[in-house]
Design an enzyme around this catalytic site. Structure first.
Site, PDB file in Angstrom:
ATOM      1  N   CYS A 275      37.519  39.284  44.592  1.00 60.15           N
ATOM      2  CA  CYS A 275      37.385  38.156  44.943  1.00 60.15           C
ATOM      3  C   CYS A 275      38.522  37.870  45.938  1.00 60.15           C
ATOM      4  CB  CYS A 275      37.343  37.031  44.202  1.00 60.15           C
ATOM      5  SG  CYS A 275      37.208  35.089  44.856  1.00 60.15           S
TER       6      CYS A 275
ATOM      7  N   CYS B  23      36.514  31.478  39.807  1.00 59.96           N
ATOM      8  CA  CYS B  23      36.922  30.559  40.787  1.00 59.96           C
ATOM      9  C   CYS B  23      35.857  29.794  41.450  1.00 59.96           C
ATOM     10  CB  CYS B  23      38.132  30.946  41.814  1.00 59.96           C
ATOM     11  SG  CYS B  23      37.467  31.869  43.155  1.00 59.96           S
TER      12      CYS B  23
ATOM     13  N   CYS C  26      40.540  34.494  44.562  1.00 62.12           N
ATOM     14  CA  CYS C  26      41.251  34.542  43.301  1.00 62.12           C
ATOM     15  C   CYS C  26      41.758  35.973  42.817  1.00 62.12           C
ATOM     16  CB  CYS C  26      40.617  33.814  42.091  1.00 62.12           C
ATOM     17  SG  CYS C  26      39.380  34.847  41.563  1.00 62.12           S
TER      18      CYS C  26
ATOM     19  N   CYS D 168      28.135  46.874  44.679  1.00 61.40           N
ATOM     20  CA  CYS D 168      27.449  47.168  43.283  1.00 61.40           C
ATOM     21  C   CYS D 168      28.394  46.248  42.246  1.00 61.40           C
ATOM     22  CB  CYS D 168      27.725  48.386  43.092  1.00 61.40           C
ATOM     23  SG  CYS D 168      27.103  49.173  41.401  1.00 61.40           S
TER      24      CYS D 168
ATOM     25  N   CYS E 231      31.696  33.541  42.877  1.00 64.33           N
ATOM     26  CA  CYS E 231      32.691  34.065  41.610  1.00 64.33           C
ATOM     27  C   CYS E 231      32.665  33.270  40.232  1.00 64.33           C
ATOM     28  CB  CYS E 231      34.205  34.193  42.454  1.00 64.33           C
ATOM     29  SG  CYS E 231      35.447  34.658  41.113  1.00 64.33           S
TER      30      CYS E 231
HETATM   31 FE    FE Z   1      37.423  34.191  42.615  1.00 65.91          FE
END
Ligand code: FE
Length: 141
Positions: free
Chosen positions: A96, A50, A99, A119, A47
């Site tokens: 995510c 984060c 976060c 995607c 991510c």
């Molecule tokens: Fe994240």
């Protein structure tokens, strides 16, 4: 609730303007514009907000969509799926888990073994390459 929570001001300070629009405002980068569309390097896609580990490069495939695409998340609970009814469509949004940042959308037209197509926006991801064996130090001159 996401494990990591920050104010919008804090997110703005820690992300580029383009990343902020995608990760925190659910914007979509233009197809073929992202840095990971044609990437084939080994590693883990984390991510960009984060650092959570989201996708393994071994699940990346050529979708022809213009966005980096994966057929599975690295861990079952890494990516949270949410029904998205914006823009007059019903889609599955991927965020995510750690976060809550927007990653992209998931479609059920992906390849085996899952049939899923994650995607993703390149702007939401940061590829951490698999660490290769460091070369030995060069001998003293
Ligand atoms: Fe994240």
């Amino acid at each position: 609730m996401p494990e990591i929570e920050r104010t919008e001001k804090e997110w703005r300070a820690s992300l580029s303007p383009d990343q902020y629009e995608v990760l925190r405002k659910s914007a979509t980068e233009r197809p073929w514009s992202g840095k990971y569309v044609d990437t084939h390097d080994d590693g883990t896609y984390c991510c960009a907000a984060c650092g959570a580990e989201l996708f393994d490069s071994s699940t990346k495939f050529e979708s022809g969509s213009g966005w980096p695409s994966f057929y599975d998340a690295k861990f079952a609970d890494a990516v949270e799926l949410i029904t998205d009814r914006t823009h007059g469509m019903v889609r599955t949004e991927a965020v995510c888990k750690r976060c809550g940042s927007h990653l992209g959308h998931v479609f059920d037209d992906g390849p085996a073994p899952t049939g899923q197509r994650y995607c993703m926006n390149s702007l939401s991801l940061e590829l951490v390459p698999t660490t290769s064996t460091p070369s030995p130090p060069s001998p003293p001159q």
